[in-house]
Design an enzyme around this catalytic site. Structure first.
Site, PDB file in Angstrom:
ATOM      1  N   HIS A 243      37.240 -39.608  31.064  1.00 18.74           N
ATOM      2  CA  HIS A 243      37.371 -40.560  30.258  1.00 18.74           C
ATOM      3  C   HIS A 243      36.543 -42.401  30.906  1.00 18.74           C
ATOM      4  O   HIS A 243      36.152 -42.003  32.725  1.00 18.74           O
ATOM      5  CB  HIS A 243      38.126 -41.273  30.269  1.00 18.74           C
ATOM      6  CG  HIS A 243      39.771 -41.580  31.159  1.00 18.74           C
ATOM      7  ND1 HIS A 243      39.883 -40.679  32.563  1.00 18.74           N
ATOM      8  CD2 HIS A 243      39.548 -43.327  31.853  1.00 18.74           C
ATOM      9  CE1 HIS A 243      40.579 -42.087  33.306  1.00 18.74           C
ATOM     10  NE2 HIS A 243      39.672 -42.797  32.664  1.00 18.74           N
ATOM     11  N   ASP A 245      36.981 -46.018  31.615  1.00 19.78           N
ATOM     12  CA  ASP A 245      37.212 -47.443  30.848  1.00 19.78           C
ATOM     13  C   ASP A 245      36.866 -47.544  29.523  1.00 19.78           C
ATOM     14  O   ASP A 245      36.588 -49.018  29.786  1.00 19.78           O
ATOM     15  CB  ASP A 245      37.676 -48.051  32.538  1.00 19.78           C
ATOM     16  CG  ASP A 245      38.055 -46.984  33.610  1.00 19.78           C
ATOM     17  OD1 ASP A 245      38.716 -45.978  33.830  1.00 19.78           O
ATOM     18  OD2 ASP A 245      38.029 -47.080  34.579  1.00 19.78           O
ATOM     19  N   HIS A 392      35.619 -40.340  34.762  1.00 20.40           N
ATOM     20  CA  HIS A 392      35.671 -39.935  35.772  1.00 20.40           C
ATOM     21  C   HIS A 392      37.107 -39.226  34.807  1.00 20.40           C
ATOM     22  O   HIS A 392      37.194 -38.815  34.081  1.00 20.40           O
ATOM     23  CB  HIS A 392      36.529 -40.617  37.284  1.00 20.40           C
ATOM     24  CG  HIS A 392      36.903 -42.174  36.086  1.00 20.40           C
ATOM     25  ND1 HIS A 392      36.447 -43.258  35.291  1.00 20.40           N
ATOM     26  CD2 HIS A 392      38.306 -42.719  36.315  1.00 20.40           C
ATOM     27  CE1 HIS A 392      37.130 -44.081  35.311  1.00 20.40           C
ATOM     28  NE2 HIS A 392      37.900 -44.037  35.807  1.00 20.40           N
ATOM     29  N   ARG A 408      42.489 -50.927  40.525  1.00 20.14           N
ATOM     30  CA  ARG A 408      41.305 -51.354  40.292  1.00 20.14           C
ATOM     31  C   ARG A 408      40.795 -52.608  39.717  1.00 20.14           C
ATOM     32  O   ARG A 408      41.901 -53.442  38.927  1.00 20.14           O
ATOM     33  CB  ARG A 408      41.261 -50.232  38.841  1.00 20.14           C
ATOM     34  CG  ARG A 408      39.707 -50.420  38.495  1.00 20.14           C
ATOM     35  CD  ARG A 408      39.667 -48.951  37.218  1.00 20.14           C
ATOM     36  NE  ARG A 408      40.763 -50.352  35.656  1.00 20.14           N
ATOM     37  CZ  ARG A 408      40.486 -50.070  34.920  1.00 20.14           C
ATOM     38  NH1 ARG A 408      40.912 -48.298  34.504  1.00 20.14           N
ATOM     39  NH2 ARG A 408      41.226 -50.313  33.665  1.00 20.14           N
TER      40      ARG A 408
END
Length: 426
Positions: A243, A245, A392, A408
């Site tokens: 996916h 983000d 990723h 993140r």
């Protein structure tokens, strides 16, 4: 679905969050698909009544405000937003290396819709010699020929503006860059956010856990014990979930940072795939046909999953159509802009046509082991990637019960755009 589809968590009433200098925080408090490996973890536990504790509480309230009835006190308590804290679930103490980063889900946090903003792409005019980034004594080593590099001897938090510009360019060129021996995890969270704000407006994830008072930080969290691994694989054969983000946003993230806090000694790596190379591998005829097509990216499924499992939804879900092939503003490279986490359908195609073409593109990306890179985490590692050019997946493969905990920082970028198809020289 996955950004590291890996869980988050915490609980109790906190002091009001004071708006800081980030513009999006001044509004009334209203991403990875399920980059919460375990969105099941977001279920809010049903607490059993504790008569003795409740009686003590009621007596205390009576002594201060005798005019309030027990029913009124209970009503006030019931109206308070639910707050879940992982540290409470661990009994008030924890072995986490950075306990102030443990996840919290506050049901009282609500945000209005995002407004458009003008993004500055710092990599666009950066010095390609990287003299302010790759300073004397530093070392850059490629992970694979096309995708990924590792850098030592550079401290990200100490970079000048020129160094940050060059960082954005290097990451766009290599797609993902690993930095070792970094101090970002040890800095006050506010300072880490100030560093990230240089690269764009901070995204606030609608459903994930965050450190208390800092919703701009998206937490990737898995405790690793209590049969979590078996539970995670109960209804799937693999944890791989490619996916990009929160691509459902009008302005999805660009240069993105993931900071390790705790990691298994072995396992829990993250894999990245290069969408520029995936595009380049296609035949000219397919490339030309993809140009001009757009696809719907939706956050509704993620929000509904969170709601149905007792989790938070800080901002109402949205969907946006983006080009199937987008152009990077700094390098001019074209990349496939589809991912299994959020891309739902191709505009203008019938259902069967859309599903067939999307399946082909996602399969093509997912099996491209010759344009993927695998990052092994170690303490004090920071991974920087360009979310516009990659997807990723977390690799959920450790059964040792160790904690996997990452933070993140997710600066948003420009609205995706494409440039016209240029016929290739024969």
């Amino acid at each position: 679905m996955a950004t590291e589809f890996i869980g988050q968590a915490e609980t109790a009433v906190s002091a009001p969050i004071t708006p800081r200098e980030f513009p999006e925080r001044l509004a009334i408090r209203a991403d990875s698909p399920i980059e919460q490996d375990q969105l099941d973890d977001q279920k809010i536990p049903v607490e059993q009544e504790k008569p003795v504790e409740q009686e003590k509480f009621v007596e205390q309230v009576k002594s201060v405000e005798p005019e309030k009835s027990v029913e009124e006190v209970r009503s006030v308590e019931q109206d308070k937003p639910k707050i879940r804290r992982v540290i409470d679930e661990e009994g008030g103490s924890t072995t986490a290396t950075y306990p102030h980063y443990l996840p919290v889900w506050d049901h009282g946090e609500k945000y209005p819709p995002w407004e458009r903003f003008t993004h500055t792409e710092h990599g666009k005019d950066a010095d390609p010699s990287f003299k302010d980034l790759l300073v004397v004594g530093s070392k850059l080593q490629h992970l694979t020929p096309s995708t990924g590099s590792e850098v030592t001897g550079v401290q990200l938090s100490k970079l000048s503006h020129a160094g940050k510009d060059q960082l954005a360019l290097l990451v766009a060129q290599r797609k993902v860059v690993v930095f070792r021996d970094q101090d970002l995890a040890g800095l006050p969270i506010q300072e880490a956010l100030e560093f990230g704000a240089y690269f764009g407006r901070h995204h606030i994830h609608p459903t994930s856990g965050a450190p208390e008072g800092y919703p701009e930080i998206h937490l990737v969290y898995r405790n690793g014990g209590n049969g979590e691994f078996d539970s995670f694989l109960a209804n799937r054969n693999s944890g791989v979930a490619w996916h990009s983000d929160v691509t459902y946003e009008e302005q999805p993230p660009g240069t993105t940072f993931l900071i390790i806090l705790d990691t298994p000694e072995v396992g829990g790596d993250t894999a990245f795939v290069n969408h520029v190379e995936a595009y380049n591998r296609l035949s000219p005829a397919i490339k030309e046909r993809l140009h001009g097509l757009t696809a719907v990216h939706s956050g509704f499924e993620q929000a509904e999953f969170s709601r149905s499992h007792g989790g938070v939804v800080r901002r109402e879900p949205v969907k946006h159509s983006h080009p199937l092939v987008r152009t990077h503003p700094a390098t001019g490279e074209k990349a496939l802009f589809v991912n299994g986490g959020f891309t739902r359908s191709i505009d203008g195609l019938k259902k069967e046509e859309s599903e067939y073409l999307l399946k082909f593109l996602l399969d093509h990306i997912g099996r491209g082991i010759d344009y993927q890179a695998r990052v092994r985490w170690a303490p004090k590692t920071v991974v920087v990637w360009d979310n516009r050019l990659t997807s990723h997946s977390a690799i959920v493969d450790w059964v040792t019960g160790e904690r996997r905990h990452l933070a993140r920082i997710t600066p948003q970028a420009e609205r995706p755009y494409e440039t016209p198809y240029a016929a290739e020289a024969k």
